[in-house]
Design a protein around this motif. Sequence first.
Motif, mmCIF file in Angstrom:
data_model
loop_
_atom_site.group_PDB
_atom_site.id
_atom_site.type_symbol
_atom_site.label_atom_id
_atom_site.label_comp_id
_atom_site.label_asym_id
_atom_site.label_seq_id
_atom_site.Cartn_x
_atom_site.Cartn_y
_atom_site.Cartn_z
ATOM 1 N N ARG A 349 0.811 -1.212 -0.223
ATOM 2 C CA ARG A 349 -0.211 -0.042 0.064
ATOM 3 C C ARG A 349 0.984 1.097 0.063
ATOM 4 O O ARG A 349 1.967 1.228 0.580
ATOM 5 C CB ARG A 349 -0.967 -0.047 1.195
ATOM 6 C CG ARG A 349 -2.235 -1.009 1.002
ATOM 7 C CD ARG A 349 -2.883 -0.904 2.145
ATOM 8 N NE ARG A 349 -3.164 0.000 3.176
ATOM 9 C CZ ARG A 349 -4.286 0.938 2.751
ATOM 10 N NH1 ARG A 349 -5.142 0.614 1.776
ATOM 11 N NH2 ARG A 349 -4.655 1.851 3.542
ATOM 12 N N ARG A 351 0.741 5.808 -0.748
ATOM 13 C CA ARG A 351 0.054 7.222 -1.019
ATOM 14 C C ARG A 351 0.220 7.670 -2.173
ATOM 15 O O ARG A 351 1.558 7.716 -2.843
ATOM 16 C CB ARG A 351 0.477 8.018 -0.053
ATOM 17 C CG ARG A 351 -0.377 8.305 1.332
ATOM 18 C CD ARG A 351 0.024 9.375 2.150
ATOM 19 N NE ARG A 351 -0.232 9.029 3.544
ATOM 20 C CZ ARG A 351 -1.418 8.881 3.915
ATOM 21 N NH1 ARG A 351 -2.618 9.402 3.250
ATOM 22 N NH2 ARG A 351 -1.610 8.647 5.236
ATOM 23 N N ASP A 375 5.254 9.581 5.680
ATOM 24 C CA ASP A 375 4.099 8.993 5.606
ATOM 25 C C ASP A 375 3.957 7.533 4.973
ATOM 26 O O ASP A 375 2.849 7.233 5.151
ATOM 27 C CB ASP A 375 3.091 9.960 4.590
ATOM 28 C CG ASP A 375 2.382 10.775 5.347
ATOM 29 O OD1 ASP A 375 2.702 11.301 6.378
ATOM 30 O OD2 ASP A 375 1.836 11.840 4.560
ATOM 31 N N GLU A 412 -4.328 9.877 -1.684
ATOM 32 C CA GLU A 412 -5.334 8.538 -1.557
ATOM 33 C C GLU A 412 -4.223 7.381 -1.497
ATOM 34 O O GLU A 412 -3.173 7.223 -1.920
ATOM 35 C CB GLU A 412 -5.821 8.236 -2.755
ATOM 36 C CG GLU A 412 -7.686 8.952 -2.681
ATOM 37 C CD GLU A 412 -8.110 8.241 -3.654
ATOM 38 O OE1 GLU A 412 -8.835 7.106 -3.546
ATOM 39 O OE2 GLU A 412 -8.610 8.942 -4.662
ATOM 40 N N TRP A 413 -4.547 6.340 -0.412
ATOM 41 C CA TRP A 413 -3.810 5.285 -0.414
ATOM 42 C C TRP A 413 -4.314 4.297 -1.609
ATOM 43 O O TRP A 413 -5.477 4.106 -1.925
ATOM 44 C CB TRP A 413 -4.202 4.410 0.992
ATOM 45 C CG TRP A 413 -3.631 4.964 2.031
ATOM 46 C CD1 TRP A 413 -4.271 5.867 3.096
ATOM 47 C CD2 TRP A 413 -2.410 4.624 2.471
ATOM 48 N NE1 TRP A 413 -3.381 6.093 3.964
ATOM 49 C CE2 TRP A 413 -1.893 5.392 3.792
ATOM 50 C CE3 TRP A 413 -1.018 4.112 1.852
ATOM 51 C CZ2 TRP A 413 -0.789 5.556 4.359
ATOM 52 C CZ3 TRP A 413 0.072 4.118 2.701
ATOM 53 C CH2 TRP A 413 0.089 4.913 3.823
ATOM 54 N N GLU A 415 -3.238 0.603 -3.772
ATOM 55 C CA GLU A 415 -2.413 -0.713 -3.761
ATOM 56 C C GLU A 415 -1.485 -0.586 -4.947
ATOM 57 O O GLU A 415 -1.974 -0.524 -6.213
ATOM 58 C CB GLU A 415 -3.688 -1.707 -4.073
ATOM 59 C CG GLU A 415 -3.160 -3.197 -3.573
ATOM 60 C CD GLU A 415 -4.276 -4.142 -3.300
ATOM 61 O OE1 GLU A 415 -5.029 -4.150 -4.512
ATOM 62 O OE2 GLU A 415 -4.447 -4.987 -2.554
#
Lengths: 419, 419
Positions: A349, A351, A375, A412-413, A415
């Motif tokens: 995951r 950002r 982050d 946004e996170w 994948e």
Amino acid sequence: MTEFFNVLPPDEARKLLFRHLTTVLPSETIPTATAVGRVTAAPLLSPLSLPAFRRSSMDGYAVRAADTYGAAESLPALLTVVGEAPMGKATAVTLQPGQAVLVHTGGMVPDTADAVVQIEHTQSLQSPVSNLQSPPFEIEVLRPVAVGQNVLQIGEDVAEDEEILPAGHRLRPQDLGGLLAVGITELAVARQPRVGILATGDEVVHPTLITRPGQVRDINSYTVSGQVIEAGGIPVRGGIIPDNYGMLETAVAKLLAECDMLVLSAGSSVSARDMTARVIAGLGEPGVLLHGIATRPGKPTIVGVVGRKPVLGLPGNPVSAMIQFDMLGVPTIYRLQGLAQPPRQRFVRARLAQNLPSASGREDYVPARLADSADGLLATPVFGKSNLIYTLVNADGLIKVPLNKAGLEAGEWVEVRLF
Amino acid sequence: MTEFFNVLPPDEARKLLFRHLTTVLPSETIPTATAVGRVTAAPLLSPLSLPAFRRSSMDGYAVRAADTYGAAESLPALLTVVGEAPMGKATAVTLQPGQAVLVHTGGMVPDTADAVVQIEHTQSLQSPVSNLQSPPFEIEVLRPVAVGQNVLQIGEDVAEDEEILPAGHRLRPQDLGGLLAVGITELAVARQPRVGILATGDEVVHPTLITRPGQVRDINSYTVSGQVIEAGGIPVRGGIIPDNYGMLETAVAKLLAECDMLVLSAGSSVSARDMTARVIAGLGEPGVLLHGIATRPGKPTIVGVVGRKPVLGLPGNPVSAMIQFDMLGVPTIYRLQGLAQPPRQRFVRARLAQNLPSASGREDYVPARLADSADGLLATPVFGKSNLIYTLVNADGLIKVPLNKAGLEAGEWVEVRLF
């Protein structure tokens, strides 16, 4: 031949393909020592208990725990060391109350002892610990031990008849250790799928050749070979076939007969793709299942099955070919080996570093670089036309933009499917 | 021989070791097609521009963009198709104003054209698109194209003399593709490190043997071999040596001469470990650098260097041996190949399923199973004594409890080092 241009999302495409692949490849028996990366063909039970004897987990003294109860620095328990447990042999000494046996880590604890006092919690009356004299000699125990303390019990690692590995498990180095520890020196694993690979297209030439204007070097045969190897298969490269129906049909039939699965890197023109589909359809039932996958890049991917053998027609452009093979070909190689669960390390995951536009109703895969930040991981898209192999060379993975999302926003996170 | 029992945290231990390893192994030249997993020995520059000619990224018509300006469904631009760009050959046609050339995806765009109209934005006046007749024929263009649209420019993928890969890069399938695409069919990579592996201990027997009480099968030779292969090295197993100084010294000297690195799986007793340290110290300068790593499991790990070759003395117990090799041995194999950055996929973040006690001042590595949950990955510790290989067989990775943490709480995000 399927009459309509049938397109499905990747998950459904995989399901459709897998419904036509009911069998796992036959197993073969190989030495455990060489089995890293292979997939177990059947559950494995332990033929014995491990440890097979009570082992000390410390350097110290095997004792009767009751002899140490109440021991303290101010009031040590006095014991007589009457022998030493030899490494690699049974310990023959019988302990009487008030007696102890010197034991090393991994050594066998005598039947008449029920605990081990670690050497740091004792002191010798005669000599420094590092220069032990021969038994008998006396020691002071400074702390009590409970029954079983510092003793590995028989079967504590694994019990006799316990299932140690399920079927469909991809073997890691520690699994080899677990198998060899209980004496399983060979085992049944799924045969490695042989994956035939053909490149097609009048414009495609062997990479060693000097290209003339209009020609490009075959790279899909090699990128897909690398992906096949990483997934546990054996690539069988069949070379480059011109856009000629008869030649393609002959080459495909021959390679399919020798292999468990076939991959065609289609010529990049529409007519070349059509020819691929016609050849697959002509080889046998059920033939072409799908003419497209709802992804970008890689939509014009042909999914077929001929006599239980999967046949994939990948787009000619190298980025689409790799991404489609990653989504369809790699899971198929796992499936042919009966792998229950694909390796977990394929996703992280991160950002998103900037906005990413996309169309809803289509899964987008966007090459991205990853970098560490305060982050967590940060994913920066590598933009470029999907024909450009260097968008993948310059990337660490692919950001997945889900089917129902019209783009993603910075921060946004997401994948990221790692290469 | 170092006189004191010197212990460092893993990061510092690695740094200390690496300070003594100034050189990368010599390079060798191998075919690019077989280079997956190998590490580049030098930066690679592109000998040419890719694409080498202007390629169409669509099926359609090569045009002069100006001829399409203002075109619309209600007011199409009328063009005459005067030829077809053949796949794999130069396109000889010269376009006059008002003319177009049929071009396929990947085909060469004629010099006199500056854009491609995709076929879906045209209609033929004579026949359906799927049944094109021979040029000349007329088409209507329904949308305008800009100069350069749907054309891959020369060098758009990679430019001549551009650095395409740095030194110290581990090659992935797409890197092979990028190299072959520009005609780099062989390249210099670091030689694969040969890693000698010796098991020692009077209690250790070959895995094929039936054990007697007090004996255990050698598994560290095989788990470490698997780890060596995964890191890109070549394992050279030297067998099992009893706890005898002379025999160990002879075996170590012989194997070290043949290899680039040596790993000893020490007997599990203190005296066996001391013997390992004495043997390493006796082989040459600088000898033993460290007698321990501040981790659990695996503290009694010996780190040494003999004549620029790293020598690791791993604890005898299989879990400690694997974890220590993962932390010290694997990075050393990368380092010997000059790998700039270890593979990223070794770590994931997960939520801890239950409290995890630990001692501050020591890095703990706790085997854990991973499972998907609504909150993301969930890590459940597999508790068990560090001697038990099945704690690793039953785990997906290791939870890292940092040096300065006295335990972790349920629900905390943790870093899991994947196997």
